[in-house]
Design an enzyme around this catalytic site. Structure first.
Site, PDB file in Angstrom:
ATOM      1  N   ASN A 168       0.831  -1.192   0.000  1.00 51.75           N
ATOM      2  CA  ASN A 168       0.000   0.000   0.000  1.00 51.75           C
ATOM      3  C   ASN A 168       0.876   1.258   0.000  1.00 51.75           C
ATOM      4  O   ASN A 168       1.816   1.356   0.784  1.00 51.75           O
ATOM      5  CB  ASN A 168      -0.872  -0.048   1.266  1.00 51.75           C
ATOM      6  CG  ASN A 168      -2.108   0.791   1.157  1.00 51.75           C
ATOM      7  OD1 ASN A 168      -2.221   1.630   0.267  1.00 51.75           O
ATOM      8  ND2 ASN A 168      -3.035   0.580   2.066  1.00 51.75           N
ATOM      9  N   GLN A 197     -14.369  -1.088   1.360  1.00 50.03           N
ATOM     10  CA  GLN A 197     -15.131   0.149   1.315  1.00 50.03           C
ATOM     11  C   GLN A 197     -15.718   0.189  -0.086  1.00 50.03           C
ATOM     12  O   GLN A 197     -15.001   0.386  -1.067  1.00 50.03           O
ATOM     13  CB  GLN A 197     -14.213   1.336   1.594  1.00 50.03           C
ATOM     14  CG  GLN A 197     -13.653   1.292   3.027  1.00 50.03           C
ATOM     15  CD  GLN A 197     -12.644   2.378   3.302  1.00 50.03           C
ATOM     16  OE1 GLN A 197     -11.572   2.407   2.685  1.00 50.03           O
ATOM     17  NE2 GLN A 197     -12.964   3.275   4.215  1.00 50.03           N
ATOM     18  N   HIS A 220     -12.172   0.897  -7.747  1.00 47.74           N
ATOM     19  CA  HIS A 220     -11.774  -0.454  -8.174  1.00 47.74           C
ATOM     20  C   HIS A 220     -11.864  -1.278  -6.891  1.00 47.74           C
ATOM     21  O   HIS A 220     -11.229  -0.916  -5.878  1.00 47.74           O
ATOM     22  CB  HIS A 220     -10.331  -0.399  -8.715  1.00 47.74           C
ATOM     23  CG  HIS A 220      -9.817  -1.691  -9.289  1.00 47.74           C
ATOM     24  ND1 HIS A 220      -8.949  -1.721 -10.349  1.00 47.74           N
ATOM     25  CD2 HIS A 220     -10.031  -2.981  -8.949  1.00 47.74           C
ATOM     26  CE1 HIS A 220      -8.634  -2.981 -10.643  1.00 47.74           C
ATOM     27  NE2 HIS A 220      -9.287  -3.758  -9.800  1.00 47.74           N
ATOM     28  N   HIS A 262     -11.337  -3.308  -3.784  1.00 49.11           N
ATOM     29  CA  HIS A 262     -10.116  -3.757  -3.114  1.00 49.11           C
ATOM     30  C   HIS A 262     -10.394  -4.103  -1.663  1.00 49.11           C
ATOM     31  O   HIS A 262     -11.123  -3.400  -0.982  1.00 49.11           O
ATOM     32  CB  HIS A 262      -8.972  -2.742  -3.221  1.00 49.11           C
ATOM     33  CG  HIS A 262      -9.290  -1.345  -2.796  1.00 49.11           C
ATOM     34  ND1 HIS A 262     -10.136  -0.512  -3.497  1.00 49.11           N
ATOM     35  CD2 HIS A 262      -8.849  -0.608  -1.744  1.00 49.11           C
ATOM     36  CE1 HIS A 262     -10.199   0.672  -2.901  1.00 49.11           C
ATOM     37  NE2 HIS A 262      -9.434   0.641  -1.820  1.00 49.11           N
ATOM     38  N   HIS A 264      -8.983  -4.297   1.945  1.00 43.96           N
ATOM     39  CA  HIS A 264      -7.918  -3.863   2.857  1.00 43.96           C
ATOM     40  C   HIS A 264      -7.661  -4.994   3.858  1.00 43.96           C
ATOM     41  O   HIS A 264      -8.609  -5.499   4.470  1.00 43.96           O
ATOM     42  CB  HIS A 264      -8.357  -2.643   3.672  1.00 43.96           C
ATOM     43  CG  HIS A 264      -8.484  -1.369   2.908  1.00 43.96           C
ATOM     44  ND1 HIS A 264      -7.423  -0.496   2.740  1.00 43.96           N
ATOM     45  CD2 HIS A 264      -9.539  -0.793   2.294  1.00 43.96           C
ATOM     46  CE1 HIS A 264      -7.851   0.569   2.056  1.00 43.96           C
ATOM     47  NE2 HIS A 264      -9.116   0.417   1.768  1.00 43.96           N
TER      48      HIS A 264
END
Lengths: 156, 156
Positions: free
Chosen positions: B33, B89, B100, B102, B104
């Protein structure tokens, strides 16, 4: 949570009243939440009592998340929301309080996101919060059963 | 993020440098990240550019989460953590900033959970926060490439 004689569904140490269950699949079940942070905040759990996400089999993982995806889309639409939060608090130091894997699904709306007063610990635009287990009043089984009934209808 | 000629990986509008990628599967890829909240905070994305979770196929959903589960277990162990947070999210009013899908993955430790000063917007025991996009300094590609190299070794 009261013990329910003969219920098939366990959520950690709790036996779940079937009236709270609104969707099942071969390996997972979905329940309304006794203390929800926002309207439509529901939980999806594997039927097998497994504490940590890593302990799920590939089949259980797929089943859980395909179900969570489908439920998220329906509750978002039902609550006229525009976004969703999906979260697994996995382990005691992530805020997990019930030692049984569960996906939190929370419908989110623009108004909620901008107005911090509505959020009951959930969120605000600048400092997104994830306090899914703040002290909240437990809802009655009648309230939960009514909500589950509405959600069941979404899939019929 | 700079454009990288010929990279196979896109993350929303960003072309991802392959040095940031530490794991791939048929339908997903995992990256370190650029602005992590905690050590080991990584992202898992579908290879196909899809904005909302509901738009993933069942195969993409399974592949994404089986990979996320496996990666979570390895980064938790590598960072000597004891818990994980998994979050999508999903949509603009859930705090999603890159359109896009994703996941976490954030390793969590008892010390972090109890000491709010360490948390950079992530969490504390009483008021769990999820501010995954607070203003943080972008890391350099060299820092990220080094981290990705360490994580690649976890799977070799």
């Amino acid at each position: 949570m009261d013990t329910v004689a003969g219920s098939k569904y366990r959520f950690g140490p709790h036996e779940i009243d079937e009236r709270q269950v609104f969707r099942t699949s071969p390996l997972s079940f979905a329940i309304v939440n006794i203390r929800h942070t926002r309207p439509g905040h529901v939980l999806v759990c594997p039927k097998r009592l497994v504490k940590r996400f890593a302990d799920l089999s590939p089949d259980e993982t797929s089943d859980l998340w395909i179900m969570a995806k489908e439920i998220g889309a329906r509750v978002e639409q039902y609550h006229r929301a525009s976004s969703l939060t999906f979260t697994i608090q996995d382990g005691p130091h992530s805020g997990q309080t019930v030692p049984h894997v569960h996906v939190h699904i929370v419908p989110r709306r623009k108004e909620d996101f901008e107005n911090n007063d509505n959020n009951k610990g959930m969120m605000n635009a600048k400092n997104e919060t994830l306090d899914l287990d703040i002290e909240r009043k437990d809802r009655t089984m009648e309230e939960m059963a009514q909500e589950a009934k509405e959600y069941r209808a979404l899939f019929s």
